[in-house]
Design a protein around this motif. Sequence first.
Motif, PDB file in Angstrom:
ATOM      1  N   ARG A  27       0.846  -1.183   0.000  1.00 39.92           N
ATOM      2  CA  ARG A  27       0.000   0.000   0.000  1.00 39.92           C
ATOM      3  C   ARG A  27       0.885   1.237   0.000  1.00 39.92           C
ATOM      4  O   ARG A  27       2.109   1.143   0.137  1.00 39.92           O
ATOM      5  CB  ARG A  27      -0.917   0.006   1.236  1.00 39.92           C
ATOM      6  CG  ARG A  27      -1.735  -1.254   1.425  1.00 39.92           C
ATOM      7  CD  ARG A  27      -2.740  -1.473   0.305  1.00 39.92           C
ATOM      8  NE  ARG A  27      -3.870  -0.586   0.462  1.00 39.92           N
ATOM      9  CZ  ARG A  27      -4.998  -0.923   1.079  1.00 39.92           C
ATOM     10  NH1 ARG A  27      -5.134  -2.134   1.595  1.00 39.92           N
ATOM     11  NH2 ARG A  27      -6.006  -0.084   1.181  1.00 39.92           N
ATOM     12  N   PRO A 161     -15.797   1.835   8.292  1.00 38.32           N
ATOM     13  CA  PRO A 161     -15.583   2.541   7.020  1.00 38.32           C
ATOM     14  C   PRO A 161     -16.244   3.911   6.954  1.00 38.32           C
ATOM     15  O   PRO A 161     -15.787   4.775   6.192  1.00 38.32           O
ATOM     16  CB  PRO A 161     -16.194   1.588   5.981  1.00 38.32           C
ATOM     17  CG  PRO A 161     -16.148   0.238   6.625  1.00 38.32           C
ATOM     18  CD  PRO A 161     -16.358   0.486   8.094  1.00 38.32           C
ATOM     19  N   HIS A 164     -13.727   6.576   7.597  1.00 39.30           N
ATOM     20  CA  HIS A 164     -12.550   6.655   6.733  1.00 39.30           C
ATOM     21  C   HIS A 164     -12.764   7.766   5.702  1.00 39.30           C
ATOM     22  O   HIS A 164     -13.161   7.513   4.562  1.00 39.30           O
ATOM     23  CB  HIS A 164     -12.298   5.314   6.038  1.00 39.30           C
ATOM     24  CG  HIS A 164     -12.047   4.193   6.987  1.00 39.30           C
ATOM     25  ND1 HIS A 164     -11.954   2.871   6.584  1.00 39.30           N
ATOM     26  CD2 HIS A 164     -11.867   4.181   8.341  1.00 39.30           C
ATOM     27  CE1 HIS A 164     -11.734   2.107   7.636  1.00 39.30           C
ATOM     28  NE2 HIS A 164     -11.679   2.876   8.716  1.00 39.30           N
ATOM     29  N   GLN A 166     -11.998  10.795   3.053  1.00 40.70           N
ATOM     30  CA  GLN A 166     -11.013  11.125   2.029  1.00 40.70           C
ATOM     31  C   GLN A 166     -10.966  12.641   1.881  1.00 40.70           C
ATOM     32  O   GLN A 166     -11.993  13.277   1.657  1.00 40.70           O
ATOM     33  CB  GLN A 166     -11.355  10.462   0.697  1.00 40.70           C
ATOM     34  CG  GLN A 166     -11.246   8.953   0.727  1.00 40.70           C
ATOM     35  CD  GLN A 166     -11.421   8.334  -0.643  1.00 40.70           C
ATOM     36  OE1 GLN A 166     -11.090   8.943  -1.659  1.00 40.70           O
ATOM     37  NE2 GLN A 166     -11.922   7.101  -0.689  1.00 40.70           N
ATOM     38  N   TYR A 179      -6.282   9.842   3.385  1.00 39.90           N
ATOM     39  CA  TYR A 179      -7.294   9.452   4.347  1.00 39.90           C
ATOM     40  C   TYR A 179      -7.167  10.282   5.620  1.00 39.90           C
ATOM     41  O   TYR A 179      -6.063  10.712   5.991  1.00 39.90           O
ATOM     42  CB  TYR A 179      -7.166   7.972   4.702  1.00 39.90           C
ATOM     43  CG  TYR A 179      -7.644   7.042   3.609  1.00 39.90           C
ATOM     44  CD1 TYR A 179      -9.005   6.884   3.359  1.00 39.90           C
ATOM     45  CD2 TYR A 179      -6.736   6.331   2.832  1.00 39.90           C
ATOM     46  CE1 TYR A 179      -9.443   6.042   2.345  1.00 39.90           C
ATOM     47  CE2 TYR A 179      -7.172   5.482   1.821  1.00 39.90           C
ATOM     48  CZ  TYR A 179      -8.529   5.352   1.586  1.00 39.90           C
ATOM     49  OH  TYR A 179      -8.963   4.520   0.587  1.00 39.90           O
ATOM     50  N   MET A 181      -9.088  10.342   9.730  1.00 41.58           N
ATOM     51  CA  MET A 181     -10.015   9.727  10.672  1.00 41.58           C
ATOM     52  C   MET A 181     -10.031  10.545  11.966  1.00 41.58           C
ATOM     53  O   MET A 181      -9.493  10.112  12.995  1.00 41.58           O
ATOM     54  CB  MET A 181      -9.606   8.276  10.969  1.00 41.58           C
ATOM     55  CG  MET A 181      -9.528   7.411   9.720  1.00 41.58           C
ATOM     56  SD  MET A 181      -8.958   5.732  10.072  1.00 41.58           S
ATOM     57  CE  MET A 181      -8.709   5.128   8.395  1.00 41.58           C
ATOM     58  N   GLY A 194      -3.734   6.025   6.531  1.00 41.70           N
ATOM     59  CA  GLY A 194      -3.571   5.047   5.462  1.00 41.70           C
ATOM     60  C   GLY A 194      -3.250   3.665   5.993  1.00 41.70           C
ATOM     61  O   GLY A 194      -3.743   2.652   5.477  1.00 41.70           O
ATOM     62  N   LYS A 197      -6.478   2.223   7.351  1.00 41.41           N
ATOM     63  CA  LYS A 197      -7.319   1.739   6.251  1.00 41.41           C
ATOM     64  C   LYS A 197      -6.790   0.397   5.731  1.00 41.41           C
ATOM     65  O   LYS A 197      -7.564  -0.522   5.434  1.00 41.41           O
ATOM     66  CB  LYS A 197      -7.339   2.764   5.119  1.00 41.41           C
ATOM     67  CG  LYS A 197      -8.121   2.340   3.875  1.00 41.41           C
ATOM     68  CD  LYS A 197      -9.592   2.166   4.173  1.00 41.41           C
ATOM     69  CE  LYS A 197     -10.435   2.088   2.895  1.00 41.41           C
ATOM     70  NZ  LYS A 197     -10.098   0.922   2.057  1.00 41.41           N
ATOM     71  N   SER A 198      -5.476   0.281   5.634  1.00 47.23           N
ATOM     72  CA  SER A 198      -4.880  -0.974   5.198  1.00 47.23           C
ATOM     73  C   SER A 198      -5.171  -2.104   6.178  1.00 47.23           C
ATOM     74  O   SER A 198      -5.490  -3.238   5.777  1.00 47.23           O
ATOM     75  CB  SER A 198      -3.360  -0.804   5.037  1.00 47.23           C
ATOM     76  OG  SER A 198      -2.731  -2.007   4.685  1.00 47.23           O
ATOM     77  N   HIS A 200      -7.753  -2.262   8.202  1.00 48.16           N
ATOM     78  CA  HIS A 200      -9.170  -2.591   8.041  1.00 48.16           C
ATOM     79  C   HIS A 200      -9.381  -3.531   6.860  1.00 48.16           C
ATOM     80  O   HIS A 200     -10.081  -4.551   6.963  1.00 48.16           O
ATOM     81  CB  HIS A 200      -9.994  -1.318   7.835  1.00 48.16           C
ATOM     82  CG  HIS A 200     -11.377  -1.589   7.315  1.00 48.16           C
ATOM     83  ND1 HIS A 200     -11.653  -1.686   5.962  1.00 48.16           N
ATOM     84  CD2 HIS A 200     -12.548  -1.839   7.953  1.00 48.16           C
ATOM     85  CE1 HIS A 200     -12.931  -1.964   5.801  1.00 48.16           C
ATOM     86  NE2 HIS A 200     -13.493  -2.059   6.981  1.00 48.16           N
ATOM     87  N   ASP A 201      -8.776  -3.205   5.730  1.00 49.70           N
ATOM     88  CA  ASP A 201      -8.974  -4.021   4.534  1.00 49.70           C
ATOM     89  C   ASP A 201      -8.402  -5.427   4.724  1.00 49.70           C
ATOM     90  O   ASP A 201      -8.959  -6.401   4.209  1.00 49.70           O
ATOM     91  CB  ASP A 201      -8.325  -3.350   3.330  1.00 49.70           C
ATOM     92  CG  ASP A 201      -9.031  -2.061   2.937  1.00 49.70           C
ATOM     93  OD1 ASP A 201     -10.116  -1.791   3.470  1.00 49.70           O
ATOM     94  OD2 ASP A 201      -8.488  -1.328   2.095  1.00 49.70           O
TER      95      ASP A 201
END
Length: 205
Positions: A27, A161, A164, A166, A179, A181, A194, A197-198, A200-201
């Motif tokens: 990422r 989400p 999160h 943008q 990103y 938060m 970021g 977010k990574s 989370h994914d």
Amino acid sequence: MPAVKGLLDLMRQRLDPVDGDGGTGFRGDGDLNGLPSPSGRKLRPAAVLAPLILHDGPPRLLFTERASHLLKHPGQISFPGGSLDPGDAGPAQAALREVEEEIGVSADHVELVGRFESYETGTGFQITPFVGVLRPGYDLKPDPGEVASVFEAPFDFLMDPLNHQQRSGVWQGQERHYYAMPWEDRYIWGVTAGLLKSLHDKLYG
């Protein structure tokens, strides 16, 4: 606490091994800006720990606020971490060393659970991120030379989400997207957001 056990089970299933090569993905700051990750640039290796607190209440993650006098990223919210030193056996040891140096928590109080995708920053670092559970009994001793404050934020909030965001700004004359938060009076953004977010994914994507 079944919810805690369920979270740990999920992490052990979904995160990469601590001593693995992290080859399942990559990422970076370019994800929202149409830039490749990895970009092929020569990057400086670094490592961070996302410290997970599971005792005394619902799961939280611990963050640091960088000291205002630092030349790089003063006042920003980050995970404990930094560049690999020549004496580090690898990214995991570097992350644990930085946790002790920055907030005074020794490796004896950290249980590494796993790692997730390496992250390329716009400033030229390749960050290897780990999740580690903080065992009860530690005393936080932030280094005033690096850390202005330490705080915790709810894991559920950070993994939602809907939180999160943008956003965009101008950097080196170009509009860049990133990103963010925000939580209470803390503005978590950029690389740290970021990384979240990574994570989370990796866990829920």
